[in-house]
Design an enzyme around this catalytic site. Structure first.
Site, PDB file in Angstrom:
ATOM      1  N   ASP A  25     -17.322  37.411 -19.605  1.00 21.61           N
ATOM      2  CA  ASP A  25     -17.929  36.241 -18.931  1.00 21.61           C
ATOM      3  C   ASP A  25     -16.998  35.462 -18.000  1.00 21.61           C
ATOM      4  O   ASP A  25     -17.032  34.217 -17.976  1.00 21.61           O
ATOM      5  CB  ASP A  25     -18.526  35.299 -19.985  1.00 21.61           C
ATOM      6  CG  ASP A  25     -19.599  35.959 -20.833  1.00 21.61           C
ATOM      7  OD1 ASP A  25     -19.944  37.114 -20.554  1.00 21.61           O
ATOM      8  OD2 ASP A  25     -20.091  35.313 -21.780  1.00 21.61           O
ATOM      9  N   GLU A  73     -22.708  36.308 -19.138  1.00 19.40           N
ATOM     10  CA  GLU A  73     -23.791  35.684 -19.904  1.00 19.40           C
ATOM     11  C   GLU A  73     -24.874  35.342 -18.889  1.00 19.40           C
ATOM     12  O   GLU A  73     -24.643  34.560 -17.958  1.00 19.40           O
ATOM     13  CB  GLU A  73     -23.303  34.429 -20.640  1.00 19.40           C
ATOM     14  CG  GLU A  73     -24.385  33.856 -21.567  1.00 19.40           C
ATOM     15  CD  GLU A  73     -23.880  32.724 -22.463  1.00 19.40           C
ATOM     16  OE1 GLU A  73     -22.666  32.552 -22.623  1.00 19.40           O
ATOM     17  OE2 GLU A  73     -24.744  31.998 -23.006  1.00 19.40           O
ATOM     18  N   LYS A 130     -25.476  39.888 -20.569  1.00 19.93           N
ATOM     19  CA  LYS A 130     -25.718  39.681 -22.004  1.00 19.93           C
ATOM     20  C   LYS A 130     -26.438  38.348 -22.198  1.00 19.93           C
ATOM     21  O   LYS A 130     -25.955  37.304 -21.745  1.00 19.93           O
ATOM     22  CB  LYS A 130     -24.398  39.756 -22.796  1.00 19.93           C
ATOM     23  CG  LYS A 130     -23.363  38.718 -22.413  1.00 19.93           C
ATOM     24  CD  LYS A 130     -22.041  38.999 -23.103  1.00 19.93           C
ATOM     25  CE  LYS A 130     -21.461  37.881 -23.927  1.00 19.93           C
ATOM     26  NZ  LYS A 130     -21.635  36.514 -23.483  1.00 19.93           N
ATOM     27  N   LYS A 133     -24.360  35.249 -27.004  1.00 23.15           N
ATOM     28  CA  LYS A 133     -22.917  35.005 -26.961  1.00 23.15           C
ATOM     29  C   LYS A 133     -22.165  36.315 -27.230  1.00 23.15           C
ATOM     30  O   LYS A 133     -21.109  36.553 -26.662  1.00 23.15           O
ATOM     31  CB  LYS A 133     -22.519  33.928 -27.990  1.00 23.15           C
ATOM     32  CG  LYS A 133     -23.226  32.587 -27.801  1.00 23.15           C
ATOM     33  CD  LYS A 133     -23.012  32.000 -26.424  1.00 23.15           C
ATOM     34  CE  LYS A 133     -23.689  30.636 -26.281  1.00 23.15           C
ATOM     35  NZ  LYS A 133     -23.762  30.211 -24.862  1.00 23.15           N
ATOM     36  N   VAL A 158     -13.594  34.477 -21.435  1.00 24.67           N
ATOM     37  CA  VAL A 158     -13.908  33.122 -21.924  1.00 24.67           C
ATOM     38  C   VAL A 158     -15.269  33.079 -22.610  1.00 24.67           C
ATOM     39  O   VAL A 158     -16.126  33.894 -22.322  1.00 24.67           O
ATOM     40  CB  VAL A 158     -13.892  32.127 -20.745  1.00 24.67           C
ATOM     41  CG1 VAL A 158     -12.513  32.058 -20.127  1.00 24.67           C
ATOM     42  CG2 VAL A 158     -14.927  32.453 -19.671  1.00 24.67           C
ATOM     43  N   THR A 159     -15.430  32.062 -23.470  1.00 26.30           N
ATOM     44  CA  THR A 159     -14.380  31.239 -24.026  1.00 26.30           C
ATOM     45  C   THR A 159     -13.950  31.842 -25.364  1.00 26.30           C
ATOM     46  O   THR A 159     -14.745  32.509 -26.024  1.00 26.30           O
ATOM     47  CB  THR A 159     -14.829  29.766 -24.255  1.00 26.30           C
ATOM     48  OG1 THR A 159     -15.911  29.748 -25.196  1.00 26.30           O
ATOM     49  CG2 THR A 159     -15.264  29.123 -22.971  1.00 26.30           C
ATOM     50  N   CYS A 163     -17.946  33.170 -26.815  1.00 25.76           N
ATOM     51  CA  CYS A 163     -18.384  34.542 -26.524  1.00 25.76           C
ATOM     52  C   CYS A 163     -17.345  35.599 -26.863  1.00 25.76           C
ATOM     53  O   CYS A 163     -17.706  36.716 -27.242  1.00 25.76           O
ATOM     54  CB  CYS A 163     -18.814  34.643 -25.070  1.00 25.76           C
ATOM     55  SG  CYS A 163     -20.354  33.742 -24.782  1.00 25.76           S
ATOM     56  N   GLN A 203      -5.489  37.048 -42.894  1.00 27.14           N
ATOM     57  CA  GLN A 203      -5.897  37.979 -43.958  1.00 27.14           C
ATOM     58  C   GLN A 203      -5.688  39.439 -43.519  1.00 27.14           C
ATOM     59  O   GLN A 203      -6.562  40.290 -43.723  1.00 27.14           O
ATOM     60  CB  GLN A 203      -7.355  37.739 -44.352  1.00 27.14           C
ATOM     61  CG  GLN A 203      -7.659  36.295 -44.758  1.00 27.14           C
ATOM     62  CD  GLN A 203      -9.090  36.120 -45.189  1.00 27.14           C
ATOM     63  OE1 GLN A 203      -9.543  36.734 -46.160  1.00 27.14           O
ATOM     64  NE2 GLN A 203      -9.822  35.301 -44.466  1.00 27.14           N
TER      65      GLN A 203
HETATM   66  N1  TIU Z   1     -19.124  32.852 -22.451  1.00 27.90           N
HETATM   67  C1  TIU Z   1     -19.189  31.868 -23.334  1.00 27.90           C
HETATM   68  O1  TIU Z   1     -18.259  31.645 -24.094  1.00 27.90           O
HETATM   69  N2  TIU Z   1     -20.329  31.058 -23.316  1.00 27.90           N
HETATM   70  C2  TIU Z   1     -20.326  29.729 -23.653  1.00 27.90           C
HETATM   71  O2  TIU Z   1     -21.365  29.077 -23.625  1.00 27.90           O
HETATM   72  N3  TIU Z   1     -19.119  29.180 -23.981  1.00 27.90           N
HETATM   73  C3  TIU Z   1     -18.836  27.877 -24.243  1.00 27.90           C
HETATM   74  O3  TIU Z   1     -17.705  27.593 -24.643  1.00 27.90           O
HETATM   75  N4  TIU Z   1     -19.765  26.952 -24.032  1.00 27.90           N
END
Ligand code: TIU
Length: 226
Positions: A25, A73, A130, A133, A158-159, A163, A203
């Site tokens: 993303d 996304e 996608k 997430k 990210v993030t 995701c 772990q």
């Molecule tokens: N790609 C992804 O992480 N989608 C999000 O909505 N991330 C947020 O941190 N909001």
């Protein structure tokens, strides 16, 4: 067998299994002002800093002819793949599907949904939309990975705790060895990035491994270079 110098211990690179890079993303929606990330109230400038490192990582995969998968996304224009629970969540000025400064928010094909220009996929690379997430949910990721016969997945993007972590957990349950490239991922919340990395590696690598881009690139060249 060669390996990547990783945490919490070395990540094995069997010479007969090729790793696949999944870049999650890196789209304008999350990285530029006026997209979904800023509509959620985040400071998106933090995410820009990783772009050169993500680029370097992608370039290493390209140089070694290793597969690269980019995700976005994204939802369909008619929002048929966007649950109301997702669209209506939160106190946002702009919701998924609303028209913002970069077109309709988080909608496939809109300007804001494109991968940032610095990281545009090249011919031969995969670009997957996608709706969730996680990168496996409602996508063809499993078929692509089956085609490449890999068990080794490296993650960037990210993030970190949303995701990226969701996708790593999905992959871990499907039998993949997952490594997160630490300086090629970012969160709007530095403390959440730290916590996600700790959760992933705790772990005995319960979700996976973590290593820096330079360690990864060096080990890949050493193992798969001609
Ligand atoms: N790609 C992804 O992480 N989608 C999000 O909505 N991330 C947020 O941190 N909001």
């Amino acid at each position: 067998m060669k390996s990547i110098d990783a945490e919490p211990f070395a990540y094995p690179l069997p010479p007969d299994t090729l790793p696949v890079l999944i870049v999650i993303d890196m789209q304008r929606d999350f990285i530029e002002q006026g997209g979904f990330g800023s509509a959620l109230g985040n400071d998106v400038s933090l995410l820009l800093d990783i772009v050169p490192t993500v680029k370097k990582l992608i370039q290493a995969f390209r140089d070694l002819d290793l597969p690269v998968i980019h995700t976005r996304e994204a939802h369909k224009a008619d929002l048929s793949d966007c649950p109301q629970s997702k669209r209506l969540r939160g106190d946002c000025k702009l919701r998924i599907g609303d028209k913002g400064p970069m077109g309709r928010v988080l909608i496939d094909g809109e300007p804001g949904n494109a991968i940032i220009p610095e990281l545009t996929p090249i011919e031969g690379e995969y670009e997957l939309t996608k709706p969730g997430k996680g990168a496996f949910y409602n996508t063809s990721l499993q078929e692509i990975l089956d085609k490449h016969g890999t068990t080794l997945l490296l993650f960037a993007g990210v993030t970190t705790e949303v995701c990226v972590q969701t996708s790593m957990r999905e992959a871990n349950d499907r039998g993949y060895q997952c490594l997160l490239v630490e300086d090629a991922t970012e969160s709007y919340f530095p403390e959440f990035k730290r916590a996600a990395i700790d959760m992933i590696t705790a772990q005995g690598a319960i979700v996976g491994w973590v290593a820096d881009c330079d360690e990864v690139v060096e080990a890949l060249k050493d193992t798969y270079g001609k």
